[in-house]
Write a protein that holds these residues in place. Structure first.
Motif, PDB file in Angstrom:
ATOM      1  N   GLU A   1       0.827  -1.213   0.000  1.00  0.00           N
ATOM      2  CA  GLU A   1       0.000   0.000   0.000  1.00  0.00           C
ATOM      3  C   GLU A   1       0.855   1.255   0.000  1.00  0.00           C
ATOM      4  O   GLU A   1       0.531   2.241  -0.666  1.00  0.00           O
ATOM      5  CB  GLU A   1      -0.935  -0.021   1.213  1.00  0.00           C
ATOM      6  CG  GLU A   1      -2.046  -1.051   1.100  1.00  0.00           C
ATOM      7  CD  GLU A   1      -2.779  -1.267   2.405  1.00  0.00           C
ATOM      8  OE1 GLU A   1      -2.462  -0.548   3.397  1.00  0.00           O
ATOM      9  OE2 GLU A   1      -3.666  -2.140   2.460  1.00  0.00           O
ATOM     10  N   PHE A   2       1.968   1.223   0.746  1.00  0.00           N
ATOM     11  CA  PHE A   2       2.840   2.394   0.775  1.00  0.00           C
ATOM     12  C   PHE A   2       3.505   2.610  -0.581  1.00  0.00           C
ATOM     13  O   PHE A   2       3.579   3.737  -1.083  1.00  0.00           O
ATOM     14  CB  PHE A   2       3.912   2.244   1.857  1.00  0.00           C
ATOM     15  CG  PHE A   2       4.845   3.418   1.921  1.00  0.00           C
ATOM     16  CD1 PHE A   2       4.447   4.617   2.481  1.00  0.00           C
ATOM     17  CD2 PHE A   2       6.130   3.326   1.394  1.00  0.00           C
ATOM     18  CE1 PHE A   2       5.302   5.715   2.521  1.00  0.00           C
ATOM     19  CE2 PHE A   2       6.994   4.408   1.429  1.00  0.00           C
ATOM     20  CZ  PHE A   2       6.576   5.601   2.000  1.00  0.00           C
ATOM     21  N   VAL A   3       3.996   1.528  -1.199  1.00  0.00           N
ATOM     22  CA  VAL A   3       4.619   1.645  -2.521  1.00  0.00           C
ATOM     23  C   VAL A   3       3.599   2.168  -3.531  1.00  0.00           C
ATOM     24  O   VAL A   3       3.907   3.031  -4.358  1.00  0.00           O
ATOM     25  CB  VAL A   3       5.211   0.290  -2.966  1.00  0.00           C
ATOM     26  CG1 VAL A   3       5.715   0.362  -4.404  1.00  0.00           C
ATOM     27  CG2 VAL A   3       6.356  -0.126  -2.035  1.00  0.00           C
ATOM     28  N   GLU A   4       2.371   1.664  -3.457  1.00  0.00           N
ATOM     29  CA  GLU A   4       1.316   2.138  -4.355  1.00  0.00           C
ATOM     30  C   GLU A   4       1.035   3.622  -4.138  1.00  0.00           C
ATOM     31  O   GLU A   4       0.786   4.371  -5.091  1.00  0.00           O
ATOM     32  CB  GLU A   4       0.036   1.326  -4.129  1.00  0.00           C
ATOM     33  CG  GLU A   4       0.123  -0.098  -4.646  1.00  0.00           C
ATOM     34  CD  GLU A   4      -1.078  -0.932  -4.258  1.00  0.00           C
ATOM     35  OE1 GLU A   4      -1.326  -1.962  -4.919  1.00  0.00           O
ATOM     36  OE2 GLU A   4      -1.775  -0.570  -3.278  1.00  0.00           O
ATOM     37  N   SER A   5       1.086   4.067  -2.877  1.00  0.00           N
ATOM     38  CA  SER A   5       0.823   5.486  -2.598  1.00  0.00           C
ATOM     39  C   SER A   5       1.925   6.386  -3.140  1.00  0.00           C
ATOM     40  O   SER A   5       1.658   7.524  -3.542  1.00  0.00           O
ATOM     41  CB  SER A   5       0.657   5.702  -1.089  1.00  0.00           C
ATOM     42  OG  SER A   5       1.904   5.588  -0.402  1.00  0.00           O
ATOM     43  N   GLN A   6       3.165   5.893  -3.153  1.00  0.00           N
ATOM     44  CA  GLN A   6       4.276   6.694  -3.670  1.00  0.00           C
ATOM     45  C   GLN A   6       4.315   6.711  -5.198  1.00  0.00           C
ATOM     46  O   GLN A   6       4.748   7.682  -5.802  1.00  0.00           O
ATOM     47  CB  GLN A   6       5.610   6.154  -3.139  1.00  0.00           C
ATOM     48  CG  GLN A   6       5.876   6.460  -1.681  1.00  0.00           C
ATOM     49  CD  GLN A   6       5.908   7.957  -1.409  1.00  0.00           C
ATOM     50  OE1 GLN A   6       5.133   8.487  -0.621  1.00  0.00           O
ATOM     51  NE2 GLN A   6       6.813   8.666  -2.081  1.00  0.00           N
ATOM     52  N   PHE A   7       3.854   5.602  -5.803  1.00  0.00           N
ATOM     53  CA  PHE A   7       3.880   5.485  -7.264  1.00  0.00           C
ATOM     54  C   PHE A   7       2.480   5.105  -7.754  1.00  0.00           C
ATOM     55  O   PHE A   7       2.244   3.964  -8.182  1.00  0.00           O
ATOM     56  CB  PHE A   7       4.911   4.443  -7.698  1.00  0.00           C
ATOM     57  CG  PHE A   7       6.267   4.622  -7.055  1.00  0.00           C
ATOM     58  CD1 PHE A   7       7.007   5.776  -7.257  1.00  0.00           C
ATOM     59  CD2 PHE A   7       6.802   3.634  -6.231  1.00  0.00           C
ATOM     60  CE1 PHE A   7       8.247   5.952  -6.660  1.00  0.00           C
ATOM     61  CE2 PHE A   7       8.045   3.792  -5.631  1.00  0.00           C
ATOM     62  CZ  PHE A   7       8.770   4.958  -5.847  1.00  0.00           C
ATOM     63  N   PRO A   8       1.536   6.018  -7.685  1.00  0.00           N
ATOM     64  CA  PRO A   8       0.129   5.689  -7.952  1.00  0.00           C
ATOM     65  C   PRO A   8      -0.169   5.266  -9.386  1.00  0.00           C
ATOM     66  O   PRO A   8      -1.209   4.650  -9.644  1.00  0.00           O
ATOM     67  CB  PRO A   8      -0.607   6.987  -7.599  1.00  0.00           C
ATOM     68  CG  PRO A   8       0.427   8.061  -7.700  1.00  0.00           C
ATOM     69  CD  PRO A   8       1.715   7.423  -7.291  1.00  0.00           C
ATOM     70  N   GLN A   9       0.720   5.574 -10.335  1.00  0.00           N
ATOM     71  CA  GLN A   9       0.497   5.183 -11.729  1.00  0.00           C
ATOM     72  C   GLN A   9       1.036   3.785 -12.045  1.00  0.00           C
ATOM     73  O   GLN A   9       0.798   3.256 -13.130  1.00  0.00           O
ATOM     74  CB  GLN A   9       1.166   6.192 -12.670  1.00  0.00           C
ATOM     75  CG  GLN A   9       0.678   7.622 -12.518  1.00  0.00           C
ATOM     76  CD  GLN A   9       1.491   8.592 -13.367  1.00  0.00           C
ATOM     77  OE1 GLN A   9       2.301   8.186 -14.202  1.00  0.00           O
ATOM     78  NE2 GLN A   9       1.276   9.882 -13.175  1.00  0.00           N
ATOM     79  N   ALA A  10       1.757   3.209 -11.118  1.00  0.00           N
ATOM     80  CA  ALA A  10       2.501   1.977 -11.412  1.00  0.00           C
ATOM     81  C   ALA A  10       1.596   0.752 -11.492  1.00  0.00           C
ATOM     82  O   ALA A  10       0.680   0.571 -10.687  1.00  0.00           O
ATOM     83  CB  ALA A  10       3.575   1.752 -10.359  1.00  0.00           C
ATOM     84  N   LYS A  11       1.884  -0.108 -12.473  1.00  0.00           N
ATOM     85  CA  LYS A  11       1.277  -1.420 -12.593  1.00  0.00           C
ATOM     86  C   LYS A  11       2.290  -2.449 -12.083  1.00  0.00           C
ATOM     87  O   LYS A  11       3.489  -2.336 -12.349  1.00  0.00           O
ATOM     88  CB  LYS A  11       0.915  -1.739 -14.049  1.00  0.00           C
ATOM     89  CG  LYS A  11      -0.013  -0.718 -14.699  1.00  0.00           C
ATOM     90  CD  LYS A  11      -1.369  -0.664 -14.040  1.00  0.00           C
ATOM     91  CE  LYS A  11      -2.306   0.279 -14.782  1.00  0.00           C
ATOM     92  NZ  LYS A  11      -3.618   0.402 -14.101  1.00  0.00           N
ATOM     93  N   PHE A  12       1.791  -3.471 -11.366  1.00  0.00           N
ATOM     94  CA  PHE A  12       2.672  -4.431 -10.714  1.00  0.00           C
ATOM     95  C   PHE A  12       2.759  -5.728 -11.520  1.00  0.00           C
ATOM     96  O   PHE A  12       1.738  -6.310 -11.893  1.00  0.00           O
ATOM     97  CB  PHE A  12       2.166  -4.727  -9.305  1.00  0.00           C
ATOM     98  CG  PHE A  12       2.420  -3.620  -8.315  1.00  0.00           C
ATOM     99  CD1 PHE A  12       3.296  -3.804  -7.259  1.00  0.00           C
ATOM    100  CD2 PHE A  12       1.799  -2.391  -8.445  1.00  0.00           C
ATOM    101  CE1 PHE A  12       3.540  -2.789  -6.346  1.00  0.00           C
ATOM    102  CE2 PHE A  12       2.016  -1.363  -7.547  1.00  0.00           C
ATOM    103  CZ  PHE A  12       2.901  -1.561  -6.488  1.00  0.00           C
ATOM    104  N   TRP A  13       4.000  -6.164 -11.755  1.00  0.00           N
ATOM    105  CA  TRP A  13       4.280  -7.398 -12.481  1.00  0.00           C
ATOM    106  C   TRP A  13       5.155  -8.290 -11.589  1.00  0.00           C
ATOM    107  O   TRP A  13       6.253  -7.889 -11.192  1.00  0.00           O
ATOM    108  CB  TRP A  13       5.039  -7.109 -13.771  1.00  0.00           C
ATOM    109  CG  TRP A  13       4.301  -6.240 -14.746  1.00  0.00           C
ATOM    110  CD1 TRP A  13       4.129  -4.891 -14.699  1.00  0.00           C
ATOM    111  CD2 TRP A  13       3.625  -6.682 -15.927  1.00  0.00           C
ATOM    112  NE1 TRP A  13       3.403  -4.449 -15.774  1.00  0.00           N
ATOM    113  CE2 TRP A  13       3.071  -5.530 -16.550  1.00  0.00           C
ATOM    114  CE3 TRP A  13       3.446  -7.931 -16.528  1.00  0.00           C
ATOM    115  CZ2 TRP A  13       2.351  -5.595 -17.736  1.00  0.00           C
ATOM    116  CZ3 TRP A  13       2.730  -8.004 -17.717  1.00  0.00           C
ATOM    117  CH2 TRP A  13       2.188  -6.849 -18.305  1.00  0.00           C
ATOM    118  N   GLY A  14       4.678  -9.497 -11.284  1.00  0.00           N
ATOM    119  CA  GLY A  14       5.450 -10.377 -10.418  1.00  0.00           C
ATOM    120  C   GLY A  14       5.709 -11.726 -11.055  1.00  0.00           C
ATOM    121  O   GLY A  14       5.037 -12.127 -12.006  1.00  0.00           O
ATOM    122  N   ASN A  15       6.697 -12.438 -10.539  1.00  0.00           N
ATOM    123  CA  ASN A  15       6.866 -13.826 -10.943  1.00  0.00           C
ATOM    124  C   ASN A  15       7.394 -14.651  -9.789  1.00  0.00           C
ATOM    125  O   ASN A  15       7.891 -14.121  -8.795  1.00  0.00           O
ATOM    126  CB  ASN A  15       7.731 -13.985 -12.203  1.00  0.00           C
ATOM    127  CG  ASN A  15       9.122 -13.432 -12.064  1.00  0.00           C
ATOM    128  OD1 ASN A  15       9.845 -13.779 -11.133  1.00  0.00           O
ATOM    129  ND2 ASN A  15       9.522 -12.579 -12.993  1.00  0.00           N
TER     130      ASN A  15
END
Length: 386
Positions: free
Chosen positions: A189-203
């Motif tokens: 949630e904190f990372v999302e708040s700092q970078f609100p435009q970011a889409k997350f890609w995981g593996n």
């Protein structure tokens, strides 16, 4: 036994037999099904990859070392990016990626990101992790190169976001690539708040397997989808992975992953979704009584005001694999006495242990949990050095 994915058993058996000449385990002539095949371990993986590397070379990498003994693998130079990009493509030619994974010490993630950027025709900055207070010194460079993507562990990404916040600036991050550990809700949630435009890609995978499953921006945060040409057998001692076809970093038949996985549904609707439940060897012995690491952490996490939990064990002098005392470290606002009460009341044997060994269980509130400096992971269980 339930499975994730679909493969023809005869194809897997044929693949296992072909690996016998490349350092694989011997296969019985009567092996006509998956269950008849031997289960391989890290030593088998090293034997196969070392044999296959003769004449073509490879990259020596090490998995483990965070919670267990390091496991060596000789990976291919392309790091299976051809297979990966056919199903999961977070980067493109317009992207500038900051690689926050640690280089060196045989840890593979940093070099995997380098090859992923190369295969995606993106620009990559091989920085490694930053100290939180050092991020501000680099903000002008990030602006100059038009940085728009980050790659790191959830712990490393969280610390970088803290550094950006401390700098009093913002970055136009559009893509975040994460792996190597699960997210904690508060950190994400904190990372999302700092970078609100970011889409997350995981593996998900390990150095000895490389990518097994992928997560994209349409997925639930904790689910992965098995890549094609693979099958996972669900087993109490740890899931078993088999894969066929060319283009993998390592060919595998019934490799025991020390993670407990379970099939789930994902909001994206794609097939073969799974989540990581925990480690299959998820237990510690405290004063001769076995406890589940996940259950202990989940009870503490269930206390209102607790956001993160880590178990810190002091080994028994007579049995280094057992704990003489256990400290539950947590981040949050909860009172330590309430966390202690929750843990004691939730486990049948805990009151008796406390009566017999006064300092066997401790609770402490901390500002941040311990992370491994080599891998940038925050692990569930830490053994205190004597």
């Amino acid at each position: 036994m339930s499975v994730i994915g679909t493969l023809d058993h005869s194809e897997i058996v044929a693949h296992a037999k072909s690996l016998q000449t490349h350092g694989g385990l011997p296969v019985s002539g009567m092996a006509n099904s998956l269950g008849d095949l031997p289960v391989c371990d890290a030593s088998t993986i090293y034997s196969i990859t070392r044999t296959l590397a003769k004449g073509r070379g490879g990259i020596l990498m090490s998995s483990g070392g965070t919670t267990g003994k390091p496991k060596l693998t000789v990976n291919t130079f392309d790091q299976a990016c051809g297979r990966l990009l056919a199903e999961w493509k977070p980067l493109g030619p317009a992207d500038v990626l900051l690689n926050l994974f640690n280089p060196g010490r045989l840890w593979g993630s940093h070099y995997y990101m380098q090859e992923l950027a190369s295969a995606s025709q993106a620009i990559i900055a091989p920085a490694g992790p930053y100290a939180i207070e050092d991020v501000s010194n680099w903000m002008s460079i990030f602006d100059h190169v038009k940085l728009n993507a980050l790659a790191g562990t959830p712990t490393g990404l969280y610390e970088f976001a803290l550094g950006v916040q401390m700098a009093g600036r913002s970055l136009p991050i559009e893509k975040i690539i994460w792996m190597a550990e699960p997210w904690v809700d508060g950190k994400r949630e904190f990372v999302e708040s700092q970078f609100p435009q970011a889409k997350f890609w995981g593996n998900y995978g390990s150095v000895e397997t490389y990518v097994i499953g992928t997560n994209n921006p349409k997925c639930d945060p904790y689910t992965f989808h098995l890549m094609k040409d693979q099958i996972i057998e669900i087993d109490d001692e740890g899931a078993l992975l088999s894969r066929v076809g060319a283009g993998w970093t390592v060919p595998i038949v019934r490799y025991r992953i020390r993670d407990e996985l379970k099939p789930v549904r994902c909001r994206c609707g794609r097939a073969d979704a799974f989540m990581i439940v925990g480690r299959s060897d998820d237990s510690i012995s405290l004063r001769s009584i076995l406890f589940s690491v996940n259950e202990l952490r989940n009870v503490a996490l269930g206390t209102p005001g607790v956001s993160e939990v880590q178990l810190v064990c002091s080994p028994d002098a007579d049995n280094p694999k057992a704990a003489a005392s256990l400290t539950i470290s947590y981040v949050g606002t909860a009172d330590t006495h309430e966390v202690m009460r929750q843990v004691i009341s939730s486990f049948y044997h805990m009151p008796a242990i406390i009566r017999s060994y006064k300092n066997a269980l401790n609770v402490e509130r901390v500002n941040s949990l311990l992370s491994n400096p080599r891998t940038q992971k925050t692990v569930p269980l830490v053994w205190r050095q004597c």
